[in-house]
Design an enzyme around this catalytic site. Structure first.
Site, short mmCIF file in Angstrom:
data_model
loop_
_atom_site.label_atom_id
_atom_site.label_comp_id
_atom_site.label_asym_id
_atom_site.label_seq_id
_atom_site.Cartn_x
_atom_site.Cartn_y
_atom_site.Cartn_z
N LYS A 25 -27.29 15.28 -13.92
CA LYS A 25 -26.72 16.48 -13.30
C LYS A 25 -25.85 16.03 -12.14
O LYS A 25 -26.31 15.34 -11.23
CB LYS A 25 -27.84 17.40 -12.81
N ARG A 29 -24.41 30.07 -7.83
CA ARG A 29 -25.04 30.22 -6.52
C ARG A 29 -24.89 31.65 -6.01
O ARG A 29 -25.78 32.16 -5.31
CB ARG A 29 -24.48 29.17 -5.55
N LYS A 78 -25.09 18.92 -2.07
CA LYS A 78 -26.26 18.38 -2.77
C LYS A 78 -26.02 16.93 -3.21
O LYS A 78 -26.65 16.44 -4.15
CB LYS A 78 -26.62 19.28 -3.96
N GLU A 84 -30.57 7.35 -15.48
CA GLU A 84 -31.32 8.60 -15.25
C GLU A 84 -32.01 9.05 -16.53
O GLU A 84 -33.19 9.43 -16.53
CB GLU A 84 -30.37 9.72 -14.77
N LYS A 107 -24.97 17.94 -17.34
CA LYS A 107 -24.47 19.13 -16.66
C LYS A 107 -23.51 18.75 -15.56
O LYS A 107 -23.85 17.84 -14.79
CB LYS A 107 -25.69 19.86 -16.07
N SER A 138 -21.49 27.83 -14.77
CA SER A 138 -20.85 29.09 -14.37
C SER A 138 -19.35 28.94 -14.14
O SER A 138 -18.57 29.79 -14.55
CB SER A 138 -21.56 29.63 -13.13
N TYR A 140 -23.31 31.04 -20.87
CA TYR A 140 -23.31 32.47 -20.57
C TYR A 140 -22.61 33.26 -21.67
O TYR A 140 -22.68 34.48 -21.70
CB TYR A 140 -22.66 32.72 -19.20
#
Ligand code: PBG
Length: 331
Positions: free
Chosen positions: A201, A211, A224, A240, A255, A281, A320
């Site tokens: 990610k 968010r 982040k 990872e 992602k 998004s 979505y």
């Protein structure tokens, strides 16, 4: 004419619709789609999200209607994200551990309505529950601690599994959380609760509308980047994934999606495990805005991008557009 020129005509198999159908290498079906849904408090509430045109937050009763719709459309899994009330957010995100929180009530209601006809995937991370919008516990210098955060994430996972979640999906990017969560799930008897790890990610600019949807955008201080991956890295994604698989992940996620299809392909070829991608998004918003501006046909853009995930090596896609795409695919 000399050589192979007249014999080798790659356009031959493209000449008719039936032939193109026969030679199509990759197929997209409703069963490839995971539908992310945002949950909010109240009854009979639909709240449109401005930065995600066409996507709403739904109260638990209406989320159940969306879940039944997913079943009818052939979508196998919904992914849940809560918009926690501001007064229930705190520095330590303890609402994530409340067995009666919004997420748990939504899980129970959906499982009661749909049973094994629908899988429920739940996001594990503290950002919908913290007053600072970070995914973990923040120390006095603003650093998100790893091991203390993992302890809370284990509690959050057990809380979701007890409510009936089928797939636990940690999106926090703490080190070691997959192993800790797997061990706790086994100890609690949740041996068939899956883990889909957000393994690779990235710290991405494409998460803005999400968010807004979970109400953390205005709260988030800083970024982040101390836990999500640097967008320039690819070798690190393999490390990872390798660790998450070794720790017990059943499937892994990359992602965002489209800008990171090279990572999907590398992960698939290296590990030969189920790989999923999250068309996030900001990617969804790009397609909606491009279509609204007349830059392309919406339905065609949706189906082409989702097919690209399959061709890239994905077993499925969180999108979505899931319900819309399933409707198109079902004709
Ligand atoms: C939270 C989480 C995020 C997304 C999924 N889970 C946001 C973030 O990491 O800030 C993004 C999904 C999207 O943009 O659609 N840990």
């Amino acid at each position: 004419m000399t050589g192979l020129f007249p014999a080798t005509r790659l356009r031959r198999t493209r000449a008719t619709a039936w032939s193109r159908a026969l030679h199509r290498e990759t197929l997209l079906a409703p069963a490839d789609l995971i539908w992310p849904l945002f949950v909010t408090e109240g009854t009979d509430i639909e709240e449109p999200i401005n930065s995600l045109p066409g996507v709403s937050r739904w109260s638990v009763d209406l989320i159940v209607a969306r879940a039944r719709e997913a079943v009818a459309l052939g979508i196998p899994v919904v992914a849940l994200f809560p918009n926690t009330q501001p007064e229930r957010r705190s520095d330590d995100g303890r609402e994530a551990l409340n067995p009666d929180n919004l997420m748990c009530r939504a899980i129970k209601a959906i499982k009661q309505a749909c049973g094994d006809d629908l899988g429920v995937l739940t996001d594990v991370a503290l950002d919908p529950y913290t007053s600072h919008g970070q995914d973990g516990l923040v120390d006095e210098r603003g650093y998100v601690g790893n091991d203390d955060t993992v302890e809370v994430l284990v509690g959050q996972s057990l809380n979701q599994a007890a409510a009936g979640a089928d797939i636990i999906a940690p999106s926090d990017m703490m080190d070691g959380r997959i192993g800790a969560i797997r061990e706790a799930l086994e100890d609690a008897g949740h041996v068939n609760v899956q883990i889909m790890s957000y393994a690779a990610k990235y710290a991405s600019a494409f998460y803005g509308p999400f968010r807004d949807a979970v109400g953390s955008r205005g709260l988030l201080k800083g970024d982040k980047k101390t836990y999500q991956m640097d967008p320039g890295n690819s070798e690190e994604a393999l490390r990872e994934v390798e660790l998450d698989l070794a720790e017990g992940a059943d499937s892994v996620m990359v992602k965002p999606g489209l800008p990171y299809l090279d990572i999907v392909r590398r992960v698939k070829e290296t590990f030969e495990v189920p790989v999923f991608a999250y068309q996030v998004s900001g990617e969804y918003a790009m397609i909606e805005h491009a279509a609204a501006a007349g830059a392309g046909d919406r339905d065609a853009l949706v189906l082409e991008t989702l097919l690209a995930f399959k061709r890239g090596g994905c077993s499925g896609v969180l999108t979505y557009h899931a319900a819309h795409a399933a409707r198109l695919l079902n004709g």
